[in-house]
Design a protein around this motif. Sequence first.
Motif, PDB file in Angstrom:
ATOM      1  N   LYS A  84       0.876  -1.180   0.000  1.00 38.52           N
ATOM      2  CA  LYS A  84       0.000   0.000   0.000  1.00 38.52           C
ATOM      3  C   LYS A  84       0.908   1.222   0.000  1.00 38.52           C
ATOM      4  O   LYS A  84       1.937   1.237   0.679  1.00 38.52           O
ATOM      5  N   LEU A  85       0.529   2.246  -0.756  1.00 40.94           N
ATOM      6  CA  LEU A  85       1.305   3.482  -0.812  1.00 40.94           C
ATOM      7  C   LEU A  85       0.352   4.665  -0.846  1.00 40.94           C
ATOM      8  O   LEU A  85      -0.574   4.696  -1.664  1.00 40.94           O
ATOM      9  N   VAL A  86       0.560   5.628   0.057  1.00 44.71           N
ATOM     10  CA  VAL A  86      -0.251   6.844   0.109  1.00 44.71           C
ATOM     11  C   VAL A  86       0.547   7.977  -0.514  1.00 44.71           C
ATOM     12  O   VAL A  86       1.696   8.226  -0.125  1.00 44.71           O
ATOM     13  N   LYS A  87      -0.068   8.671  -1.480  1.00 42.23           N
ATOM     14  CA  LYS A  87       0.572   9.804  -2.162  1.00 42.23           C
ATOM     15  C   LYS A  87      -0.289  11.045  -1.945  1.00 42.23           C
ATOM     16  O   LYS A  87      -1.516  10.963  -1.887  1.00 42.23           O
ATOM     17  N   ASP A  88       0.345  12.205  -1.816  1.00 36.12           N
ATOM     18  CA  ASP A  88      -0.382  13.458  -1.701  1.00 36.12           C
ATOM     19  C   ASP A  88      -1.019  13.818  -3.040  1.00 36.12           C
ATOM     20  O   ASP A  88      -0.511  13.442  -4.097  1.00 36.12           O
ATOM     21  N   GLU A  89      -2.123  14.557  -2.973  1.00 31.84           N
ATOM     22  CA  GLU A  89      -2.867  14.990  -4.163  1.00 31.84           C
ATOM     23  C   GLU A  89      -3.567  13.803  -4.823  1.00 31.84           C
ATOM     24  O   GLU A  89      -3.407  12.663  -4.417  1.00 31.84           O
ATOM     25  N   TYR A  90      -4.320  14.109  -5.847  1.00 30.05           N
ATOM     26  CA  TYR A  90      -5.008  13.069  -6.611  1.00 30.05           C
ATOM     27  C   TYR A  90      -4.143  12.686  -7.795  1.00 30.05           C
ATOM     28  O   TYR A  90      -3.678  13.548  -8.543  1.00 30.05           O
ATOM     29  N   ARG A  91      -3.911  11.410  -7.950  1.00 25.01           N
ATOM     30  CA  ARG A  91      -3.064  10.894  -9.025  1.00 25.01           C
ATOM     31  C   ARG A  91      -3.803   9.770  -9.736  1.00 25.01           C
ATOM     32  O   ARG A  91      -4.510   8.993  -9.109  1.00 25.01           O
ATOM     33  N   LEU A  92      -3.579   9.700 -11.017  1.00 24.42           N
ATOM     34  CA  LEU A  92      -4.196   8.655 -11.827  1.00 24.42           C
ATOM     35  C   LEU A  92      -3.109   7.693 -12.274  1.00 24.42           C
ATOM     36  O   LEU A  92      -2.041   8.122 -12.720  1.00 24.42           O
ATOM     37  N   TYR A  93      -3.352   6.412 -12.111  1.00 26.51           N
ATOM     38  CA  TYR A  93      -2.408   5.363 -12.500  1.00 26.51           C
ATOM     39  C   TYR A  93      -3.136   4.355 -13.380  1.00 26.51           C
ATOM     40  O   TYR A  93      -4.307   4.039 -13.121  1.00 26.51           O
ATOM     41  N   PRO A  94      -2.456   3.795 -14.366  1.00 26.33           N
ATOM     42  CA  PRO A  94      -3.063   2.675 -15.089  1.00 26.33           C
ATOM     43  C   PRO A  94      -3.124   1.463 -14.161  1.00 26.33           C
ATOM     44  O   PRO A  94      -2.222   1.258 -13.349  1.00 26.33           O
ATOM     45  N   MET A  95      -4.191   0.710 -14.272  1.00 24.13           N
ATOM     46  CA  MET A  95      -4.364  -0.442 -13.394  1.00 24.13           C
ATOM     47  C   MET A  95      -4.229  -1.739 -14.186  1.00 24.13           C
ATOM     48  O   MET A  95      -4.529  -1.783 -15.369  1.00 24.13           O
ATOM     49  N   HIS A  96      -3.778  -2.786 -13.495  1.00 27.75           N
ATOM     50  CA  HIS A  96      -3.695  -4.141 -14.043  1.00 27.75           C
ATOM     51  C   HIS A  96      -2.755  -4.255 -15.235  1.00 27.75           C
ATOM     52  O   HIS A  96      -2.937  -5.128 -16.081  1.00 27.75           O
ATOM     53  N   ILE A  97      -1.765  -3.367 -15.329  1.00 25.39           N
ATOM     54  CA  ILE A  97      -0.713  -3.506 -16.338  1.00 25.39           C
ATOM     55  C   ILE A  97       0.632  -3.321 -15.638  1.00 25.39           C
ATOM     56  O   ILE A  97       0.708  -2.644 -14.614  1.00 25.39           O
ATOM     57  N   PRO A  98       1.698  -3.911 -16.148  1.00 26.71           N
ATOM     58  CA  PRO A  98       3.007  -3.799 -15.483  1.00 26.71           C
ATOM     59  C   PRO A  98       3.531  -2.362 -15.464  1.00 26.71           C
ATOM     60  O   PRO A  98       3.525  -1.677 -16.499  1.00 26.71           O
ATOM     61  N   LEU A  99       3.941  -1.901 -14.286  1.00 30.31           N
ATOM     62  CA  LEU A  99       4.534  -0.576 -14.108  1.00 30.31           C
ATOM     63  C   LEU A  99       5.870  -0.725 -13.391  1.00 30.31           C
ATOM     64  O   LEU A  99       6.004  -1.556 -12.492  1.00 30.31           O
ATOM     65  N   GLU A 100       6.825   0.104 -13.758  1.00 26.45           N
ATOM     66  CA  GLU A 100       8.106   0.100 -13.066  1.00 26.45           C
ATOM     67  C   GLU A 100       7.937   0.667 -11.663  1.00 26.45           C
ATOM     68  O   GLU A 100       7.174   1.612 -11.460  1.00 26.45           O
ATOM     69  N   VAL A 101       8.671   0.088 -10.704  1.00 28.58           N
ATOM     70  CA  VAL A 101       8.691   0.583  -9.330  1.00 28.58           C
ATOM     71  C   VAL A 101      10.080   1.152  -9.072  1.00 28.58           C
ATOM     72  O   VAL A 101      11.083   0.481  -9.299  1.00 28.58           O
ATOM     73  N   LYS A 102      10.120   2.415  -8.626  1.00 27.09           N
ATOM     74  CA  LYS A 102      11.381   3.082  -8.310  1.00 27.09           C
ATOM     75  C   LYS A 102      11.269   3.733  -6.948  1.00 27.09           C
ATOM     76  O   LYS A 102      10.178   4.091  -6.502  1.00 27.09           O
ATOM     77  N   ASN A 103      12.411   3.920  -6.279  1.00 28.35           N
ATOM     78  CA  ASN A 103      12.424   4.630  -5.008  1.00 28.35           C
ATOM     79  C   ASN A 103      12.353   6.143  -5.241  1.00 28.35           C
ATOM     80  O   ASN A 103      11.797   6.873  -4.437  1.00 28.35           O
ATOM     81  N   SER A 104      12.915   6.610  -6.354  1.00 28.00           N
ATOM     82  CA  SER A 104      12.835   8.021  -6.740  1.00 28.00           C
ATOM     83  C   SER A 104      12.679   8.076  -8.256  1.00 28.00           C
ATOM     84  O   SER A 104      12.976   7.105  -8.955  1.00 28.00           O
ATOM     85  N   ILE A 105      12.235   9.217  -8.766  1.00 33.36           N
ATOM     86  CA  ILE A 105      11.999   9.344 -10.206  1.00 33.36           C
ATOM     87  C   ILE A 105      13.256   9.027 -11.001  1.00 33.36           C
ATOM     88  O   ILE A 105      13.206   8.330 -12.008  1.00 33.36           O
ATOM     89  N   ALA A 106      14.403   9.520 -10.543  1.00 37.32           N
ATOM     90  CA  ALA A 106      15.662   9.313 -11.273  1.00 37.32           C
ATOM     91  C   ALA A 106      16.374   8.022 -10.870  1.00 37.32           C
ATOM     92  O   ALA A 106      17.398   7.684 -11.431  1.00 37.32           O
ATOM     93  N   GLY A 107      15.820   7.309  -9.911  1.00 34.22           N
ATOM     94  CA  GLY A 107      16.481   6.113  -9.387  1.00 34.22           C
ATOM     95  C   GLY A 107      16.383   4.911 -10.308  1.00 34.22           C
ATOM     96  O   GLY A 107      15.706   4.933 -11.336  1.00 34.22           O
ATOM     97  N   GLU A 108      17.059   3.858  -9.909  1.00 33.73           N
ATOM     98  CA  GLU A 108      17.040   2.612 -10.668  1.00 33.73           C
ATOM     99  C   GLU A 108      15.707   1.897 -10.475  1.00 33.73           C
ATOM    100  O   GLU A 108      15.063   2.025  -9.436  1.00 33.73           O
TER     101      GLU A 108
END
Length: 80
Positions: free
Chosen positions: A26-50
């Motif tokens: 589970k991850l809580v983010k500030d503001e309202y954000r839209l994400y695609p669901m049920h498709i593979p997404l990259e997970v990173k610790n930071s935007i520029a991170g590996e």
Amino acid sequence: MGMPLELNTMIVTKGREERIENNFFKLVKDEYRLYPMHIPLEVKNSIAGEVRGVAEIYKLEWSGQKTIIYFEIKSLESTN
């Protein structure tokens, strides 16, 4: 004033993800954000991170100027 909305194509955790069980998080983010669901997404610790792995979001909630995403890690790139 309009509702701010951000479209995201990766999951950036900043180390704030909370393990629910096994590979489910589970991850809580500030503001309202839209994400695609049920498709593979990259997970990173930071935007520029590996890329740490690949996950799929299976649930998304908007409430109180926050977005809560629930995702399952499908594969890990590293053990970090």
